[in-house]
Design a protein around this motif. Structure first.
Motif, PDB file in Angstrom:
ATOM      1  N   LYS A   8     -17.492   5.046 -59.767  1.00 17.45           N
ATOM      2  CA  LYS A   8     -17.642   4.399 -58.463  1.00 17.45           C
ATOM      3  C   LYS A   8     -16.442   3.512 -58.192  1.00 17.45           C
ATOM      4  CE  LYS A   8     -21.032   1.947 -55.693  1.00 17.45           C
ATOM      5  NZ  LYS A   8     -21.458   2.758 -54.633  1.00 17.45           N
ATOM      6  N   VAL A   9     -16.098   3.388 -56.915  1.00 19.68           N
ATOM      7  CA  VAL A   9     -15.027   2.494 -56.470  1.00 19.68           C
ATOM      8  C   VAL A   9     -15.644   1.515 -55.477  1.00 19.68           C
ATOM      9  CG1 VAL A   9     -12.811   2.315 -55.279  1.00 19.68           C
ATOM     10  CG2 VAL A   9     -13.263   4.285 -56.753  1.00 19.68           C
ATOM     11  N   TYR A  10     -15.344   0.247 -55.649  1.00 20.86           N
ATOM     12  CA  TYR A  10     -15.827  -0.797 -54.756  1.00 20.86           C
ATOM     13  C   TYR A  10     -14.626  -1.360 -53.995  1.00 20.86           C
ATOM     14  CZ  TYR A  10     -19.836  -0.705 -57.923  1.00 20.86           C
ATOM     15  OH  TYR A  10     -20.907  -0.313 -58.693  1.00 20.86           O
ATOM     16  N   LEU A  35     -10.047  -4.679 -55.732  1.00 21.69           N
ATOM     17  CA  LEU A  35     -11.058  -3.644 -55.817  1.00 21.69           C
ATOM     18  C   LEU A  35     -11.635  -3.614 -57.218  1.00 21.69           C
ATOM     19  CD1 LEU A  35      -9.686  -0.183 -56.564  1.00 21.69           C
ATOM     20  CD2 LEU A  35      -8.051  -1.950 -55.964  1.00 21.69           C
ATOM     21  N   SER A  36     -12.712  -2.906 -57.371  1.00 25.25           N
ATOM     22  CA  SER A  36     -13.300  -2.678 -58.690  1.00 25.25           C
ATOM     23  C   SER A  36     -13.556  -1.195 -58.834  1.00 25.25           C
ATOM     24  CB  SER A  36     -14.630  -3.433 -58.849  1.00 25.25           C
ATOM     25  OG  SER A  36     -14.425  -4.821 -58.799  1.00 25.25           O
ATOM     26  N   ILE A  37     -13.448  -0.723 -60.078  1.00 24.62           N
ATOM     27  CA  ILE A  37     -13.811   0.663 -60.376  1.00 24.62           C
ATOM     28  C   ILE A  37     -14.808   0.645 -61.523  1.00 24.62           C
ATOM     29  CG2 ILE A  37     -11.650   1.665 -59.568  1.00 24.62           C
ATOM     30  CD1 ILE A  37     -10.782   1.959 -62.503  1.00 24.62           C
ATOM     31  N   GLU A  38     -15.668   1.619 -61.514  1.00 22.69           N
ATOM     32  CA  GLU A  38     -16.652   1.752 -62.577  1.00 22.69           C
ATOM     33  C   GLU A  38     -16.309   2.993 -63.383  1.00 22.69           C
ATOM     34  OE1 GLU A  38     -20.913   0.505 -63.638  1.00 22.69           O
ATOM     35  OE2 GLU A  38     -20.064   0.128 -61.677  1.00 22.69           O
ATOM     36  N   LEU A  39     -16.128   2.801 -64.687  1.00 26.41           N
ATOM     37  CA  LEU A  39     -15.849   3.895 -65.609  1.00 26.41           C
ATOM     38  C   LEU A  39     -17.053   4.075 -66.526  1.00 26.41           C
ATOM     39  CD1 LEU A  39     -12.183   2.926 -66.609  1.00 26.41           C
ATOM     40  CD2 LEU A  39     -12.919   4.535 -64.849  1.00 26.41           C
ATOM     41  N   PRO A  40     -17.158   5.207 -67.215  1.00 26.26           N
ATOM     42  CA  PRO A  40     -18.252   5.382 -68.167  1.00 26.26           C
ATOM     43  C   PRO A  40     -18.250   4.264 -69.213  1.00 26.26           C
ATOM     44  CG  PRO A  40     -17.164   7.469 -67.772  1.00 26.26           C
ATOM     45  CD  PRO A  40     -16.324   6.407 -67.111  1.00 26.26           C
ATOM     46  N   GLU A  41     -19.425   3.851 -69.621  1.00 24.78           N
ATOM     47  CA  GLU A  41     -19.567   2.746 -70.564  1.00 24.78           C
ATOM     48  C   GLU A  41     -19.257   3.204 -71.986  1.00 24.78           C
ATOM     49  OE1 GLU A  41     -23.180   0.548 -70.148  1.00 24.78           O
ATOM     50  OE2 GLU A  41     -23.019   0.508 -67.973  1.00 24.78           O
ATOM     51  N   ASP A  92     -20.933  -2.298 -68.341  1.00 26.10           N
ATOM     52  CA  ASP A  92     -19.892  -2.256 -69.361  1.00 26.10           C
ATOM     53  C   ASP A  92     -18.746  -1.328 -68.968  1.00 26.10           C
ATOM     54  OD1 ASP A  92     -21.166  -4.084 -70.952  1.00 26.10           O
ATOM     55  OD2 ASP A  92     -22.031  -2.605 -72.315  1.00 26.10           O
ATOM     56  N   GLY A  93     -18.854  -0.668 -67.834  1.00 27.23           N
ATOM     57  CA  GLY A  93     -17.791   0.206 -67.353  1.00 27.23           C
ATOM     58  C   GLY A  93     -17.009  -0.373 -66.181  1.00 27.23           C
ATOM     59  N   LEU A  94     -17.350  -1.593 -65.754  1.00 23.62           N
ATOM     60  CA  LEU A  94     -16.722  -2.175 -64.574  1.00 23.62           C
ATOM     61  C   LEU A  94     -15.389  -2.841 -64.896  1.00 23.62           C
ATOM     62  CD1 LEU A  94     -17.243  -2.826 -61.508  1.00 23.62           C
ATOM     63  CD2 LEU A  94     -17.995  -5.069 -62.313  1.00 23.62           C
ATOM     64  N   LEU A  95     -14.366  -2.519 -64.112  1.00 24.13           N
ATOM     65  CA  LEU A  95     -13.057  -3.178 -64.176  1.00 24.13           C
ATOM     66  C   LEU A  95     -12.755  -3.764 -62.810  1.00 24.13           C
ATOM     67  CD1 LEU A  95     -10.807  -0.577 -66.020  1.00 24.13           C
ATOM     68  CD2 LEU A  95     -11.532  -2.791 -66.883  1.00 24.13           C
ATOM     69  N   ARG A  96     -12.193  -4.951 -62.780  1.00 26.95           N
ATOM     70  CA  ARG A  96     -11.732  -5.546 -61.536  1.00 26.95           C
ATOM     71  C   ARG A  96     -10.212  -5.413 -61.503  1.00 26.95           C
ATOM     72  NH1 ARG A  96     -15.673 -10.745 -61.616  1.00 26.95           N
ATOM     73  NH2 ARG A  96     -17.455  -9.700 -60.654  1.00 26.95           N
ATOM     74  N   ILE A  97      -9.694  -5.041 -60.356  1.00 28.76           N
ATOM     75  CA  ILE A  97      -8.267  -4.760 -60.233  1.00 28.76           C
ATOM     76  C   ILE A  97      -7.696  -5.554 -59.068  1.00 28.76           C
ATOM     77  CG2 ILE A  97      -6.534  -2.960 -59.854  1.00 28.76           C
ATOM     78  CD1 ILE A  97      -8.798  -0.973 -60.847  1.00 28.76           C
ATOM     79  N   SER A  98      -6.580  -6.203 -59.310  1.00 28.47           N
ATOM     80  CA  SER A  98      -5.827  -6.884 -58.267  1.00 28.47           C
ATOM     81  C   SER A  98      -4.509  -6.133 -58.113  1.00 28.47           C
ATOM     82  CB  SER A  98      -5.565  -8.342 -58.666  1.00 28.47           C
ATOM     83  OG  SER A  98      -4.711  -8.967 -57.728  1.00 28.47           O
ATOM     84  N   VAL A  99      -4.355  -5.429 -56.994  1.00 31.56           N
ATOM     85  CA  VAL A  99      -3.176  -4.595 -56.770  1.00 31.56           C
ATOM     86  C   VAL A  99      -1.991  -5.472 -56.389  1.00 31.56           C
ATOM     87  CG1 VAL A  99      -2.210  -2.707 -55.405  1.00 31.56           C
ATOM     88  CG2 VAL A  99      -4.620  -2.658 -56.081  1.00 31.56           C
ATOM     89  N   ASN A 113      -2.732   8.774 -65.252  1.00 34.08           N
ATOM     90  CA  ASN A 113      -2.309   9.107 -66.616  1.00 34.08           C
ATOM     91  C   ASN A 113      -3.158   8.388 -67.657  1.00 34.08           C
ATOM     92  OD1 ASN A 113      -0.278  10.759 -65.627  1.00 34.08           O
ATOM     93  ND2 ASN A 113       1.280   9.162 -65.737  1.00 34.08           N
ATOM     94  N   ALA A 114      -3.468   7.110 -67.420  1.00 32.71           N
ATOM     95  CA  ALA A 114      -4.279   6.352 -68.381  1.00 32.71           C
ATOM     96  C   ALA A 114      -5.705   6.884 -68.429  1.00 32.71           C
ATOM     97  CB  ALA A 114      -4.265   4.861 -68.011  1.00 32.71           C
ATOM     98  N   LEU A 115      -6.266   7.256 -67.265  1.00 30.18           N
ATOM     99  CA  LEU A 115      -7.612   7.842 -67.238  1.00 30.18           C
ATOM    100  C   LEU A 115      -7.638   9.162 -67.991  1.00 30.18           C
ATOM    101  CD1 LEU A 115      -8.620   7.100 -63.540  1.00 30.18           C
ATOM    102  CD2 LEU A 115      -9.828   6.274 -65.593  1.00 30.18           C
ATOM    103  N   GLU A 116      -6.638   9.985 -67.782  1.00 25.96           N
ATOM    104  CA  GLU A 116      -6.569  11.279 -68.479  1.00 25.96           C
ATOM    105  C   GLU A 116      -6.435  11.072 -69.990  1.00 25.96           C
ATOM    106  OE1 GLU A 116      -6.946  15.156 -68.931  1.00 25.96           O
ATOM    107  OE2 GLU A 116      -6.959  14.301 -66.934  1.00 25.96           O
ATOM    108  N   ALA A 117      -5.615  10.110 -70.401  1.00 28.05           N
ATOM    109  CA  ALA A 117      -5.436   9.840 -71.827  1.00 28.05           C
ATOM    110  C   ALA A 117      -6.728   9.343 -72.472  1.00 28.05           C
ATOM    111  CB  ALA A 117      -4.319   8.814 -72.039  1.00 28.05           C
ATOM    112  N   ALA A 118      -7.486   8.543 -71.742  1.00 23.06           N
ATOM    113  CA  ALA A 118      -8.700   7.946 -72.311  1.00 23.06           C
ATOM    114  C   ALA A 118      -9.930   8.830 -72.177  1.00 23.06           C
ATOM    115  CB  ALA A 118      -8.971   6.597 -71.627  1.00 23.06           C
TER     116      ALA A 118
END
Length: 123
Positions: A8-10, A35-41, A92-99, A113-118
């Motif tokens: 999810k993207v907020y 913004l915030s993004i939700e990744l798998p926990e 546990d999957g939430l990240l907050r991002i300041s662009v 690239n980081a998402l693909e690597a992880a």
């Protein structure tokens, strides 16, 4: 939103955001860079994702000219139980991002690239 690794993207610019209409009235077409993004926990994959970013950097607080991100479960909300955090929407999957001011395509490439690597098939 289109990444297979992002749950999810907020962000108020997204039409599915419950505050989209209000944000558009108040800000027009400039919604800001928070913004915030939700990744798998998965703490191991979350750490791998953050270690593979080249432009964006982990920070305890957000804001500034460089792109930064925070992991609330381990920083700002670490004193709360998981149940308390979940009750207010902090998984546990939430990240907050300041662009920051980096080139947009460079940031997209960095996160992709980081998402693909992880989270990718070979991770």
């Amino acid at each position: 939103e289109n990444s297979p690794y992002v749950l999810k993207v907020y962000h108020p610019s997204l039409k599915n955001n419950p505050q989209h209409i209000l944000a558009h009235k108040q800000f027009g077409d400039f919604y800001g860079g928070m913004l915030s993004i939700e990744l798998p926990e998965n703490l191991e994959k979350m750490n791998k994702f953050m270690r593979n970013l080249k432009l964006a950097h982990y920070a305890m607080t957000l804001g500034g000219y460089r792109t930064t991100l925070s992991y609330p479960a381990m920083s700002s909300h670490s004193d709360m139980s998981k149940e308390e955090r979940l009750a207010i929407g902090i998984t546990d999957g939430l990240l907050r991002i300041s662009v920051g001011i980096e080139n947009t395509q460079d940031l997209i490439n960095d996160f992709t690239n980081a998402l693909e690597a992880a989270y990718g098939k070979n991770s």
